[in-house]
Design a protein around this motif. Structure first.
Motif, mmCIF file in Angstrom:
data_model
loop_
_atom_site.group_PDB
_atom_site.id
_atom_site.type_symbol
_atom_site.label_atom_id
_atom_site.label_comp_id
_atom_site.label_asym_id
_atom_site.label_seq_id
_atom_site.Cartn_x
_atom_site.Cartn_y
_atom_site.Cartn_z
ATOM 1 N N ILE A 105 0.841 -1.210 0.000
ATOM 2 C CA ILE A 105 0.000 0.000 0.000
ATOM 3 C C ILE A 105 0.870 1.253 0.000
ATOM 4 N N LEU A 106 1.936 1.223 0.802
ATOM 5 C CA LEU A 106 2.809 2.406 0.883
ATOM 6 C C LEU A 106 3.518 2.654 -0.441
ATOM 7 N N ALA A 107 3.900 1.579 -1.157
ATOM 8 C CA ALA A 107 4.529 1.763 -2.463
ATOM 9 C C ALA A 107 3.555 2.436 -3.428
ATOM 10 N N ALA A 108 2.282 1.996 -3.392
ATOM 11 C CA ALA A 108 1.273 2.629 -4.247
ATOM 12 C C ALA A 108 1.061 4.082 -3.860
ATOM 13 N N LEU A 109 1.030 4.342 -2.553
ATOM 14 C CA LEU A 109 0.879 5.736 -2.090
ATOM 15 C C LEU A 109 2.013 6.608 -2.594
ATOM 16 N N ASN A 110 3.206 6.101 -2.530
ATOM 17 C CA ASN A 110 4.371 6.866 -2.961
ATOM 18 C C ASN A 110 4.261 7.205 -4.445
ATOM 19 N N ASP A 111 3.851 6.200 -5.271
ATOM 20 C CA ASP A 111 3.694 6.449 -6.704
ATOM 21 C C ASP A 111 2.603 7.468 -6.975
ATOM 22 N N HIS A 112 1.468 7.305 -6.321
ATOM 23 C CA HIS A 112 0.353 8.221 -6.554
ATOM 24 C C HIS A 112 0.690 9.646 -6.100
ATOM 25 N N LEU A 113 1.421 9.767 -4.965
ATOM 26 C CA LEU A 113 1.790 11.107 -4.486
ATOM 27 C C LEU A 113 2.715 11.801 -5.473
ATOM 28 N N SER A 114 3.669 11.062 -6.034
ATOM 29 C CA SER A 114 4.568 11.645 -7.032
ATOM 30 C C SER A 114 3.798 12.044 -8.278
ATOM 31 N N ASP A 115 2.886 11.163 -8.718
ATOM 32 C CA ASP A 115 2.075 11.480 -9.901
ATOM 33 C C ASP A 115 1.204 12.700 -9.647
ATOM 34 N N PHE A 116 0.710 12.835 -8.435
ATOM 35 C CA PHE A 116 -0.143 13.978 -8.102
ATOM 36 C C PHE A 116 0.638 15.280 -8.240
ATOM 37 N N ALA A 133 -8.040 14.686 -9.699
ATOM 38 C CA ALA A 133 -9.142 14.135 -8.902
ATOM 39 C C ALA A 133 -9.009 12.618 -8.787
ATOM 40 N N ARG A 134 -8.637 11.971 -9.918
ATOM 41 C CA ARG A 134 -8.479 10.513 -9.884
ATOM 42 C C ARG A 134 -7.357 10.105 -8.930
ATOM 43 N N LEU A 135 -6.206 10.804 -9.045
ATOM 44 C CA LEU A 135 -5.080 10.478 -8.163
ATOM 45 C C LEU A 135 -5.432 10.740 -6.696
ATOM 46 N N GLY A 136 -6.159 11.836 -6.449
ATOM 47 C CA GLY A 136 -6.569 12.109 -5.079
ATOM 48 C C GLY A 136 -7.461 11.017 -4.539
ATOM 49 N N GLY A 137 -8.382 10.503 -5.400
ATOM 50 C CA GLY A 137 -9.239 9.415 -4.956
ATOM 51 C C GLY A 137 -8.457 8.143 -4.681
ATOM 52 N N GLU A 138 -7.455 7.853 -5.540
ATOM 53 C CA GLU A 138 -6.651 6.659 -5.325
ATOM 54 C C GLU A 138 -5.842 6.759 -4.028
#
Length: 508
Positions: free
Chosen positions: A51-62, A86-91
């Motif tokens: 989950i943290l790896a996904a969070l890290n990717d999504h935060l960078s993409d955001f 909005a999509r990244l924020g939801g993820e």
């Protein structure tokens, strides 16, 4: 009642028997817990790290999507990037919710604290990002760029750093679980060695307990005893609260030390009285012998020349005899006054009085008695009268003024200054006289003590002692600032309005 040391030793030996048995049970029970850490790594920490790896990717993409939103050339492009944000924020929100499900509500670990801090930082960052998009959408590009480079960027860094800390905390706790699993395996396989080591450790612990509860306390008590003959009574006696034989010894030492301290204090007071007595005898011998010698000399000369002494010479020699008698009278009165202060404190009559008026009367009288001397009085305005006894204050200031005149050159000026200092009234008497040797300044308030450089001048050594007592009666203090051969300044501090406590038997 005492708790005997024998019962403590019995308890210690029983512990020797019980501990190996307990260690054996613990070693056997460790087999049941061998799978718990491995299961925790597989079912808890690996999913969390995913989950943290996904969070890290999504935060960078955001963050990248924010930059694209800022660089958009038109409204249509901004709308596309807004959908991405909005999509990244939801993820990210979904990742946070998924991670939160794995967190027990009562968890207070380092990892749980790091997660809470990251969620707070992410919410702050998302709020700033929303504000940024609003400003960019309203064509406030300059403000939006400034916000993007400062507050927004700092919020992203903070959220990113906290996410790194959360990841590190998860890894750390996962590694701890791994280490725990390895430790359980090692402990189980080496349980018999552990039991042996435990017994050895218990023996060492027993020795430490014997040292701490018996040997060390006895050494400390011996240390206190050895300091008593050296007249050091400051060290506290330890272990007086113990209810065994050592506590009884400590309490006996306490009684002995208190009695020794009382004896030492009695001897010190006796020594002080003897010192005062010697000072008094020395002072009285000198101060009385000198005028008596003068009286005897003048009387002998009058006796030898009785038939042809002129009336003028008789008057002159009679005047000198009277001056010598006055000097003797002053010494006797000073000694008598000091004795009265010790045995019967002065009767005090505290009433509101104007301090400048009291000082003016004292200075006027001193000028009349010493017309050849320059006496300067300076009084600041006082808004209210002071509660004081004018007779006692007169005596104190007159003593100081007399000392200033007596121990300074007739060509110099003696000054009296009265002023306010906060809640205090200050009366300063200053001269340009012989001063007080630095080594003797602490003793100058002692009754019958006279400075070594003042022995050639008539005096009884009780003036400053009496002034100090008068200040104490008024709730004030006396301080002395003196430089040898330069002069002395004595400062009297009187309270302006604080309550005044009188000595026992005084009338107010």
């Amino acid at each position: 009642m005492l708790t005997s040391l024998r019962s403590k030793f019995a308890l210690l030996f029983l512990t020797f028997i019980a501990v190996p048995a307990v260690l054996g049970v613990i070693g056997m029970g460790a087999l049941q817990a061998v799978n718990d850490p491995a299961t925790e790594i597989r079912e808890v920490w690996l999913p969390k790290l995913r989950i943290l790896a996904a969070l890290n990717d999504h935060l960078s993409d955001f963050r990248l999507a924010e930059g694209d939103y800022m660089a958009a050339a038109d409204e249509e492009e901004r709308s596309t990037h807004a959908v991405t944000l909005a999509r990244l924020g939801g993820e990210i929100a979904a990742n946070i919710a998924e991670y939160r499900v794995s967190q027990p509500a009562s968890n207070a670990s380092k990892e749980a604290q790091a997660f809470k801090q990251f969620v707070t930082a992410w919410n702050t960052y998302r709020e700033i990002a929303t504000r940024l998009m609003t400003q960019a959408a309203t064509l406030d590009r300059q403000t939006a760029r400034q916000l993007y480079r400062t507050e927004n960027q700092q919020a992203y860094w903070k959220a990113s750093d906290l996410l790194d800390e959360l990841t590190a905390a998860d890894i750390e706790e996962a590694e701890a679980s791994r280490d725990q699993a390895k430790s359980v395996y090692d402990d189980t396989s080496m349980r018999f060695i552990v039991i042996i080591v435990g017994v050895i450790g218990l023996a060492i612990l027993a020795m430490a307990m014997v040292n701490r509860t018996i040997s060390s306390p006895l050494i400390q008590l011996v240390g206190v005893l050895t300091r008593i003959p050296q007249r050091d009574f400051s060290a506290p006696v330890p272990h007086t609260g113990r209810r065994d034989e050592i506590g009884a010894i400590a309490r006996a030492i306490t009684v002995f030390r208190e009695q020794a301290a009382e004896l030492e204090e009695t001897l010190r007071r006796e020594h002080g009285l003897l010192t005062q007595q010697r000072n008094f005898i020395t002072m009285a011998s000198h101060e009385i012998r000198t005028p008596l010698t003068g009286i005897d000399g003048h009387a002998r000369r009058l006796e030898r020349q009785a038939d042809h002494v002129a009336p003028a010479e008789i008057a002159e020699r009679a005047g000198r005899i009277r001056a010598a008698v006055r000097r003797l009278t002053q010494v006797v009165e000073s000694v008598t006054r000091a004795a009265q202060w010790d045995q019967d404190p002065a009767e005090v009559h505290l009433r509101p009085h104007a301090l400048p008026s009291v000082l003016a009367d004292i200075v006027q009288r001193a000028r009349e008695e010493n017309p050849q001397r320059a006496i300067l009085l300076t009084c600041a305005p006082f808004p209210q009268p002071l509660r004081l006894d004018p007779a006692l204050l007169d005596q104190a200031v007159t003593n100081l003024l007399g000392n200033a005149l007596k121990y300074s050159d007739p060509s110099t000026t003696v000054s009296i200054t009265a002023r306010m200092d906060g809640d205090w009234a200050l009366v300063e008497v200053e001269d340009q006289g012989i001063g007080i040797p630095e080594a003797e300044r602490e003793q100058i308030r002692t009754r019958f003590f006279r400075a070594s450089n003042a022995r050639a001048t008539v005096g009884s050594g009780v003036g400053l002692y009496i002034v100090d007592q008068i200040m104490a009666i008024h709730g004030g203090t006396m301080s002395i600032d003196s430089r040898l051969n330069e002069g002395t300044r004595v400062t009297l501090r009187l309270p302006l309005s604080s309550p005044i406590s009188s000595p026992e038997g005084a009338s107010l």
